[in-house]
Scaffold this motif. Structure first.
Motif, PDB file in Angstrom:
ATOM      1  N   ASN A   1      -2.112   3.831   9.331  1.00 16.28           N
ATOM      2  CA  ASN A   1      -2.046   5.193   8.806  1.00 16.28           C
ATOM      3  C   ASN A   1      -2.070   5.159   7.279  1.00 16.28           C
ATOM      4  N   LYS A   2      -3.091   5.757   6.681  1.00 11.11           N
ATOM      5  CA  LYS A   2      -3.219   5.726   5.221  1.00 11.11           C
ATOM      6  C   LYS A   2      -2.204   6.629   4.533  1.00 11.11           C
ATOM      7  N   ASN A   3      -1.511   7.469   5.291  1.00 12.91           N
ATOM      8  CA  ASN A   3      -0.503   8.349   4.696  1.00 12.91           C
ATOM      9  C   ASN A   3       0.900   7.747   4.764  1.00 12.91           C
ATOM     10  N   GLU A   4       0.982   6.510   5.240  1.00 16.89           N
ATOM     11  CA  GLU A   4       2.256   5.808   5.284  1.00 16.89           C
ATOM     12  C   GLU A   4       2.229   4.638   4.304  1.00 16.89           C
ATOM     13  N   ASP A   5       3.408   4.095   4.005  1.00 20.72           N
ATOM     14  CA  ASP A   5       3.532   2.960   3.090  1.00 20.72           C
ATOM     15  C   ASP A   5       3.625   1.664   3.897  1.00 20.72           C
ATOM     16  N   HIS A   6       3.008   0.603   3.359  1.00 18.01           N
ATOM     17  CA  HIS A   6       2.938  -0.662   4.091  1.00 18.01           C
ATOM     18  C   HIS A   6       3.169  -1.829   3.139  1.00 18.01           C
ATOM     19  N   ILE A   7       3.667  -2.931   3.690  1.00 19.17           N
ATOM     20  CA  ILE A   7       3.818  -4.151   2.898  1.00 19.17           C
ATOM     21  C   ILE A   7       3.479  -5.353   3.763  1.00 19.17           C
ATOM     22  N   TRP A   8       2.910  -6.378   3.125  1.00 16.38           N
ATOM     23  CA  TRP A   8       2.565  -7.633   3.789  1.00 16.38           C
ATOM     24  C   TRP A   8       3.080  -8.800   2.943  1.00 16.38           C
ATOM     25  N   SER A   9       3.545  -9.836   3.599  1.00 21.85           N
ATOM     26  CA  SER A   9       3.930 -11.086   2.935  1.00 21.85           C
ATOM     27  C   SER A   9       3.209 -12.232   3.622  1.00 21.85           C
TER      28      SER A   9
ATOM     29  N   THR B   1      11.473  -1.134   1.707  1.00 24.94           N
ATOM     30  CA  THR B   1      11.965   0.112   2.307  1.00 24.94           C
ATOM     31  C   THR B   1      13.013   0.768   1.414  1.00 24.94           C
ATOM     32  N   ASP B   2      13.899  -0.035   0.830  1.00 31.51           N
ATOM     33  CA  ASP B   2      14.910   0.497  -0.081  1.00 31.51           C
ATOM     34  C   ASP B   2      14.267   1.083  -1.333  1.00 31.51           C
ATOM     35  N   PHE B   3      13.258   0.393  -1.841  1.00 31.52           N
ATOM     36  CA  PHE B   3      12.536   0.885  -3.022  1.00 31.52           C
ATOM     37  C   PHE B   3      11.902   2.245  -2.740  1.00 31.52           C
TER      38      PHE B   3
ATOM     39  N   PHE C   1       0.872  -1.176   0.000  1.00 32.10           N
ATOM     40  CA  PHE C   1       0.000   0.000   0.000  1.00 32.10           C
ATOM     41  C   PHE C   1       0.905   1.220   0.000  1.00 32.10           C
ATOM     42  N   ILE C   2       0.740   2.074  -1.002  1.00 32.10           N
ATOM     43  CA  ILE C   2       1.576   3.268  -1.123  1.00 32.10           C
ATOM     44  C   ILE C   2       0.694   4.485  -1.348  1.00 32.10           C
ATOM     45  N   SER C   3       0.957   5.541  -0.589  1.00 30.07           N
ATOM     46  CA  SER C   3       0.216   6.790  -0.674  1.00 30.07           C
ATOM     47  C   SER C   3       1.114   7.871  -1.266  1.00 30.07           C
ATOM     48  N   ARG C   4       0.663   8.496  -2.369  1.00 30.05           N
ATOM     49  CA  ARG C   4       1.436   9.553  -3.004  1.00 30.05           C
ATOM     50  C   ARG C   4       0.510  10.619  -3.610  1.00 30.05           C
ATOM     51  N   ASN C   5       0.644  11.862  -3.148  1.00 27.19           N
ATOM     52  CA  ASN C   5      -0.033  13.012  -3.775  1.00 27.19           C
ATOM     53  C   ASN C   5      -1.526  12.771  -3.991  1.00 27.19           C
ATOM     54  N   ASN C   6      -2.221  12.393  -2.925  1.00 31.47           N
ATOM     55  CA  ASN C   6      -3.657  12.145  -2.968  1.00 31.47           C
ATOM     56  C   ASN C   6      -4.060  10.997  -3.886  1.00 31.47           C
ATOM     57  N   SER C   7      -3.104  10.128  -4.192  1.00 37.19           N
ATOM     58  CA  SER C   7      -3.407   8.893  -4.905  1.00 37.19           C
ATOM     59  C   SER C   7      -2.885   7.729  -4.081  1.00 37.19           C
ATOM     60  N   TYR C   8      -3.540   6.575  -4.267  1.00 37.42           N
ATOM     61  CA  TYR C   8      -3.171   5.396  -3.496  1.00 37.42           C
ATOM     62  C   TYR C   8      -2.983   4.219  -4.445  1.00 37.42           C
ATOM     63  N   PHE C   9      -1.898   3.477  -4.242  1.00 38.58           N
ATOM     64  CA  PHE C   9      -1.588   2.313  -5.058  1.00 38.58           C
ATOM     65  C   PHE C   9      -1.636   1.075  -4.161  1.00 38.58           C
ATOM     66  N   ILE C  10      -2.562   0.176  -4.438  1.00 35.15           N
ATOM     67  CA  ILE C  10      -2.645  -1.081  -3.709  1.00 35.15           C
ATOM     68  C   ILE C  10      -2.321  -2.183  -4.703  1.00 35.15           C
ATOM     69  N   THR C  11      -1.264  -2.944  -4.436  1.00 33.67           N
ATOM     70  CA  THR C  11      -0.735  -3.890  -5.409  1.00 33.67           C
ATOM     71  C   THR C  11      -0.560  -5.258  -4.757  1.00 33.67           C
ATOM     72  N   SER C  12      -0.918  -6.309  -5.487  1.00 34.81           N
ATOM     73  CA  SER C  12      -0.903  -7.662  -4.927  1.00 34.81           C
ATOM     74  C   SER C  12      -0.338  -8.663  -5.924  1.00 34.81           C
ATOM     75  N   ASN C  13       0.501  -9.565  -5.426  1.00 41.65           N
ATOM     76  CA  ASN C  13       0.976 -10.708  -6.214  1.00 41.65           C
ATOM     77  C   ASN C  13       0.211 -11.953  -5.779  1.00 41.65           C
TER      78      ASN C  13
ATOM     79  N   THR D   1     -10.753   6.512   3.325  1.00 44.17           N
ATOM     80  CA  THR D   1     -10.603   7.226   4.599  1.00 44.17           C
ATOM     81  C   THR D   1      -9.859   6.378   5.624  1.00 44.17           C
ATOM     82  N   LYS D   2     -10.272   5.120   5.733  1.00 44.21           N
ATOM     83  CA  LYS D   2      -9.675   4.227   6.720  1.00 44.21           C
ATOM     84  C   LYS D   2      -8.907   3.100   6.043  1.00 44.21           C
ATOM     85  N   LEU D   3      -7.754   2.780   6.625  1.00 38.38           N
ATOM     86  CA  LEU D   3      -6.969   1.623   6.210  1.00 38.38           C
ATOM     87  C   LEU D   3      -6.915   0.673   7.399  1.00 38.38           C
ATOM     88  N   VAL D   4      -7.384  -0.554   7.201  1.00 39.85           N
ATOM     89  CA  VAL D   4      -7.498  -1.511   8.306  1.00 39.85           C
ATOM     90  C   VAL D   4      -6.904  -2.849   7.894  1.00 39.85           C
TER      91      VAL D   4
END
Length: 239
Positions: free
Chosen positions: A137-145, A163-165, A6-18, A119-122
């Motif tokens: 926090n929806k304004n932070e970046d997150h990853i799950w494996s 984190t490096d990316f 989950f990545i938040s950038r400039n009022n856009s959100y990218f949710i990506t899944s493998n 509005t909410k990220l859960v």
């Protein structure tokens, strides 16, 4: 369903899944809209169980599934329903956030569910006995494996790659995130694209891009080298 970011950038959100599965499992149908419980839902469908690991509804909510909760578990193979069907029940509910608090999950295999409604990220983890709800926090970046495929050491290594990316790129686009998820990072066993001797492979990369006026679902079928990009205008989306 085995790596989600989950990545938040400039009022856009990218949710990506493998989606990682054994090659014996049939590939998913391409994403299409369906009306479920009077709610329009866009998702790629699993032909085996009829559920999904990634869905976007008409109100701008995205829900993504990962197998397992906190640690690897032994599957009994005899559950009340598929976890992918549970996801569809959640995202088609009148109030998905309330629904996950109240739903009964007896005899459902452990899973992790990520929900974002603009509005909410859960994060919800079901360990087979208890639900664990965690607001993020929806304004932070997150990853799950997925805990079923990766041990704690590998999960931490994958988090470090993420984190490096994030740290090495001042500007990150939705395409940048897809490229990151489409890389084995020199590790066929534990990279973001896997190709294990056991037959486990990454079937696809799916991404929802949520903007101020329009949402887009992108689905990259890696087995058949097909790409589907579907605009999806939500009725209500508060960013």
């Amino acid at each position: 369903m085995c790596t989600v970011s989950f990545i938040s950038r400039n009022n856009s959100y990218f949710i990506t899944s493998n989606r990682d599965e054994h090659i014996s499992r049939p590939n998913a149908f391409e994403p299409k809209e369906e009306i479920i419980n009077s709610v329009k839902v866009l998702f790629p469908k699993d032909p085996k169980a009829g559920g999904t690991w990634f869905a976007l509804n008409e109100y701008g909510m995205v829900t993504v599934l990962l197998n397992g909760a906190f640690e690897r578990h032994e599957s009994t193979g005899n559950y009340a329903k598929s976890r992918g069907v549970v996801l569809l029940e959640v995202i088609s509910a009148p109030n998905p956030m309330l629904f996950i608090e109240e739903m009964v999950l007896n005899n459902i295999e452990p899973f992790t569910l990520v929900l974002f409604d603009g509005t909410k990220l859960v994060e919800l983890r079901w360990d087979g006995k208890q639900k664990h709800m965690k607001p993020l926090n929806k304004n932070e970046d997150h990853i799950w494996s997925s805990a079923t495929l990766y041990d704690e050491v590998v999960i931490e290594q994958r988090s470090s790659l993420f984190t490096d990316f994030i740290g090495n790129n001042n500007t990150i686009t939705a395409s940048d995130v897809v490229d990151f998820h489409s890389n084995n990072h020199e590790d066929d066993e534990n990279g973001f694209i896997i190709n294990r001797d056991t037959g486990l492979r990454t079937f696809s990369v799916t991404q929802a891009v949520l903007g101020m006026e329009e949402s887009v679902l992108k689905h990259f079928d890696l087995l058949n080298n097909k790409k589907h990009i579907i605009p999806f205008s939500p009725n209500q989306l508060t960013l």
